[in-house]
Design an enzyme around this catalytic site. Structure first.
Site, PDB file in Angstrom:
ATOM      1  N   ASP A 116     -11.732 -27.748 -42.249  1.00 44.68           N
ATOM      2  CA  ASP A 116     -10.224 -27.163 -42.428  1.00 44.68           C
ATOM      3  C   ASP A 116      -9.338 -28.093 -41.315  1.00 44.68           C
ATOM      4  O   ASP A 116      -8.460 -28.442 -41.637  1.00 44.68           O
ATOM      5  CB  ASP A 116     -10.351 -25.782 -42.041  1.00 44.68           C
ATOM      6  CG  ASP A 116      -8.928 -25.194 -41.818  1.00 44.68           C
ATOM      7  OD1 ASP A 116      -8.484 -24.487 -42.839  1.00 44.68           O
ATOM      8  OD2 ASP A 116      -8.577 -25.231 -40.764  1.00 44.68           O
ATOM      9  N   GLY A 147      -9.106 -22.061 -51.139  1.00 47.90           N
ATOM     10  CA  GLY A 147      -9.957 -20.966 -51.842  1.00 47.90           C
ATOM     11  C   GLY A 147      -9.147 -20.310 -53.032  1.00 47.90           C
ATOM     12  O   GLY A 147      -9.601 -20.141 -54.227  1.00 47.90           O
ATOM     13  N   ALA A 158      -6.166 -24.078 -44.395  1.00 43.34           N
ATOM     14  CA  ALA A 158      -6.554 -24.798 -45.480  1.00 43.34           C
ATOM     15  C   ALA A 158      -7.685 -24.354 -46.013  1.00 43.34           C
ATOM     16  O   ALA A 158      -7.803 -24.347 -47.434  1.00 43.34           O
ATOM     17  CB  ALA A 158      -6.821 -26.372 -44.677  1.00 43.34           C
ATOM     18  N   ASP A 159      -8.858 -23.835 -45.326  1.00 43.45           N
ATOM     19  CA  ASP A 159     -10.071 -23.253 -46.356  1.00 43.45           C
ATOM     20  C   ASP A 159      -9.280 -22.077 -47.298  1.00 43.45           C
ATOM     21  O   ASP A 159      -9.628 -21.882 -48.216  1.00 43.45           O
ATOM     22  CB  ASP A 159     -10.920 -22.681 -45.420  1.00 43.45           C
ATOM     23  CG  ASP A 159     -11.781 -23.750 -44.939  1.00 43.45           C
ATOM     24  OD1 ASP A 159     -12.216 -24.673 -45.929  1.00 43.45           O
ATOM     25  OD2 ASP A 159     -12.145 -23.907 -43.814  1.00 43.45           O
ATOM     26  N   GLN A 160      -8.670 -21.239 -46.529  1.00 41.84           N
ATOM     27  CA  GLN A 160      -8.083 -19.865 -47.201  1.00 41.84           C
ATOM     28  C   GLN A 160      -7.314 -20.345 -48.498  1.00 41.84           C
ATOM     29  O   GLN A 160      -7.390 -19.808 -49.772  1.00 41.84           O
ATOM     30  CB  GLN A 160      -7.487 -18.668 -46.414  1.00 41.84           C
ATOM     31  CG  GLN A 160      -8.245 -18.359 -45.314  1.00 41.84           C
ATOM     32  CD  GLN A 160      -9.544 -17.392 -45.782  1.00 41.84           C
ATOM     33  OE1 GLN A 160     -10.554 -17.719 -45.960  1.00 41.84           O
ATOM     34  NE2 GLN A 160      -9.062 -16.207 -46.202  1.00 41.84           N
TER      35      GLN A 160
END
Length: 397
Positions: free
Chosen positions: A138, A172, A167-169
Site C-alpha cells: 500500500d 479492493g 490504496a489497499d481498501q
C-alpha cells in the site's frame, strides 16, 4: 429476500488487504467465498493481534468466508485447487505476477478448464511494464503515485502517508466492482474473462482531478492548511474542531451570518469566491477568532440552522456513538463465538430489495476444509489421507 450474489462461488487465494477486502464485499452480498490459505495461514491472521487474540485487521477483512487450508506447493494440492476452480464462478488472487502460473494455477489453465470463470487479479504495479514483477504494498503505491508527496504539501515538502491502507481498501473496492461487472458481462456472453486491478492504478484514479491539473499545467496545485477560507476546519473554544465546506457562493452569506460576521458579507475583499481566496490570509484570522469564541456545539447548531455543510471533526470512538452511522448499517453488531457481542464495520453499499449482510465472523484456519472437500466428492478416508500427508492443513504446532 436472498442476497444478490447467493449461488455465486468465489475461490479466494488473496492475502493481506487489497484482495481480501474485495472478497469481503462479495461475501457480504451473499457469495460463497472459500478462502484458500497456506498451511501456516494468511499472514493477515497475525497482523494487529492483541494479547486476547483479537485481530481487527483479520476480522474486518476475512469475515463471511469459509477457510480451507491447502499446500499449493505440492502437486496434489494444486490439483485440489484446480478442482475447486472448476466449480467456481470467480477466482481471486493477489500474488506477485507469475506466482499462480508457476503453481499451475494461472488464468490460461483455469479458463481452459472452466471457460465461465471470472479470474480476478489484484497486483501492485499492473501486469505490464518494467516494474510489473516488483514487490509492492500500500505505502509503496502511495509513494510512487504522488499521493504521499501531494499529501505532505507537494514538491519540496516532507511526504506523508495520511492513512496506511487507503490504496489497499480502495483497490479492493475497485476489484469487487470489476468482478461484479465481469459477472454481469458473463450473463450476456456466457464467457468468463480476466479482471485486473492494481494498487498503482487505483491510486492514480483516486487523484484524477489533481493529477489532470498537473498534466495540463505542468505543476501541482498548491496545498495549504485549508483549501479556502470557507473550506476547512476551525478550532472552537472547547478544543474541538469543526469542518465546513462552503464551495458554492450561496454558502458565503450563510457562513457569515452563522459566525456573527454579517458585516463581512458585502465587504469587497470577501464578497465573491475569487477575491475571498485572494484575500484568504485576511479572512481566515477573522473566522478563526469567531470559532474560538464559542464551543463546537454552539457553532454546529448555528451552521446547520443556515444549512451550511458542517461537521464535528470526530475520532473513531466519537464515530462509534454516531446515530447516523448505526442508522445506515455502516456500523453493526454481530455475535462472535470467541469474543461475544461485537461492534463491527458493516457493509457500506446498500440495496433496497436484496440488501447485504454479515454472514459470520472470520473463521479459524482450515475450519471448513473437510466440508469443502466433501462437496468435491472426497470421502472422509481420502480427506484424512490428505491431512496425514500434510497436503491439507492446517500445519501442526
Amino acid at each position: 429476500m436472498n442476497p444478490p450474489l447467493e449461488g455465486i462461488r468465489v475461490l479466494d487465494f488473496t492475502r493481506y488487504q487489497q484482495g481480501p477486502f474485495a472478497t469481503v464485499i462479495l461475501a457480504d452480498f451473499g457469495a460463497d467465498v472459500i478462502k484458500v490459505e497456506e498451511p501456516n495461514g494468511d499472514y493477515g491472521r497475525r497482523m494487529w493481534r492483541e494479547p486476547d487474540g483479537f485481530s481487527a485487521f483479520w476480522e474486518s477483512l476475512d469475515r463471511g468466508k469459509r477457510s480451507v487450508c491447502i499446500d499449493l506447493r505440492m502437486p496434489e494440492g494444486v490439483e485440489l485447487a484446480l478442482s475447486l476452480s472448476d466449480r467456481a464462478d470467480v477466482l481471486v488472487e493477489n500474488f506477485r505476477p507469475g506466482t499462480m502460473e508457476r503453481w499451475g494455477l494461472g488464468p490460461d489453465i483455469a479458463l481452459r478448464r472452466n471457460p465461465r470463470l471470472i479470474y480476478a487479479r489484484a497486483t501492485g504495479w499492473g501486469s505490464k511494464g518494467p516494474m510489473a514483477g516488483l514487490p509492492s504494498f500500500d505505502q509503496i503505491a502511495q509513494a510512487y503515485s504522488g499521493f504521499a508527496q501531494h499529501s505532505g504539501g507537494g514538491p519540496g515538502h516532507r511526504p506523508e502517508v495520511p492513512y496506511p491502507g487507503i490504496a489497499d481498501q480502495s483497490g479492493g473496492m475497485n476489484l469487487a466492482l470489476g468482478i461484479m461487472t465481469a459477472l454481469f458481462a458473463r450473463e450476456r456472453t456466457g464467457q468468463g474473462q480476466v479482471v485486473e486491478v492494481s494498487l498503482l492504478g487505483t491510486q492514480i484514479a483516486l487523484q484524477a482531478p489533481e493529477l489532470l491539473h498537473a498534466l495540463h499545467f505542468g505543476k501541482e496545485r498548491p496545498r495549504e492548511f485549508r483549501a479556502a477560507p470557507t473550506v476547512g476546519h476551525y478550532q472552537c473554544s472547547d478544543g474541538r474542531w469543526v469542518m465546513i465546506v462552503g464551495i458554492d457562493q450561496k454558502f458565503w452569506p450563510r457562513i457569515a451570518r452563522a459566525l456573527h460576521l454579517e458585516h463581512l458579507i458585502d465587504d469587497p475583499r470577501f464578497a465573491r469566491g475569487f477575491v475571498r481566496f485572494k484575500n484568504r490570509h485576511e479572512l481566515e484570522p477573522l473566522m478563526e477568532a469567531a470559532f474560538a469564541a464559542n464551543t463546537s456545539g454552539y457553532w454546529l447548531e448555528r451552521l446547520q440552522a443556515e444549512d451550511v455543510p458542517a461537521s464535528l471533526v470526530q475520532d473513531y470512538l466519537d464515530l462509534a456513538e454516531s446515530k447516523q452511522a448505526w442508522a445506515n448499517g455502516y456500523l453493526a453488531e454481530i455475535e462472535h463465538p470467541r469474543f461475544g457481542r461485537q461492534r463491527v464495520v458493516g457493509p457500506h453499499i446498500q440495496l433496497s430489495a436484496t440488501p447485504p449482510r454479515i454472514a459470520f465472523p472470520a473463521r479459524d484456519l482450515g475450519a471448513d476444509t473437510a466440508e469443502v472437500l466433501r462437496e468435491l466428492g472426497l470421502a472422509d478416508e481420502e480427506i484424512e489421507s490428505l491431512r496425514a500427508r500434510r497436503i491439507v492443513g492446517p500445519a501442526e504446532g
